[in-house]
Design an enzyme around this catalytic site. Sequence first.
Site, short mmCIF file in Angstrom:
data_model
loop_
_atom_site.label_atom_id
_atom_site.label_comp_id
_atom_site.label_asym_id
_atom_site.label_seq_id
_atom_site.Cartn_x
_atom_site.Cartn_y
_atom_site.Cartn_z
N CYS A 130 0.84 -1.20 0.00
CA CYS A 130 0.00 0.00 0.00
C CYS A 130 0.87 1.25 0.00
O CYS A 130 0.64 2.19 -0.77
CB CYS A 130 -0.92 -0.01 1.22
SG CYS A 130 -2.11 1.35 1.25
N CYS A 131 1.90 1.27 0.86
CA CYS A 131 2.81 2.42 0.91
C CYS A 131 3.56 2.59 -0.41
O CYS A 131 3.82 3.71 -0.85
CB CYS A 131 3.81 2.25 2.05
SG CYS A 131 3.12 2.48 3.70
N CYS A 241 7.52 3.93 6.07
CA CYS A 241 6.60 3.72 4.95
C CYS A 241 7.33 3.26 3.69
O CYS A 241 6.72 2.71 2.77
CB CYS A 241 5.82 5.00 4.65
SG CYS A 241 6.82 6.39 4.12
#
Length: 252
Positions: A130-131, A241
């Site tokens: 996702c990051c 992240c």
Amino acid sequence: MNEMRPIDRLDTAPRFTDHDAVRLNRMFRGASTREMLEAVIGDGLAGEVATVSSFGAESAVLLHLLACVDPHVPVLFLDTGKHFAETIGYRDTLVARLGLANLQVLAPDPADIAARDETGLRWSYDPDGCCEIRKVRPLAAALSRYDASFTGRKAFQSATRANLPRFEIDTSDGAGRLKINPLIDWDASRIEGYFIEHDLPRHPLVARGFPSIGCEPCTHKVAPGEDPRSGRWKGWDKTECGIHKPGEEPFL
């Protein structure tokens, strides 16, 4: 700096090297944060430079310092589509209050979202992926236009940041960009003192137990005495992240 390789926008060779980072760290040893920023920005020591800001709990300090030196420094904000509404509101408040003249809002590629996160739930089973889609890729594309970037990282925030230098090399794409950490040696009391001295607005979530603020689904409250970033990706073996890779961070 007379030995430092000149920056040529058409040159595909690395802009800076580890040697340049070491020399810059030595050059500004003992200099104040403001002195360093004035030299880097005013004298063009790092070429074309931008700052990356999450508009999080402590972001106002670096943004205020930069605005005092040059409010036209580009401010890159990653709008992941998963932020707290309070973060977007805080961003707009700081931009207006500090007179930031060059906010650039970065968004993930819609094709990436459609192909890899159609449901919007990738954070729940693959936070790294996702990051990668929502932060790493759009930021890499934006930073390709710059020679250096400022970050808001501070040593006290987590063990992974404890020994970072002021100047390091971002080798993620071979471009040899400088990554500059102006607040790396600031502690929590100094940050708090700066907020008070300059009457800076606070992120509204800080008072509700969020000392480090990222995307809403992956950010949790932190108990008193815990690592400030322990509420990020709680339950996962993940502390960053991906825009700051531990493998890129030299311990100088």
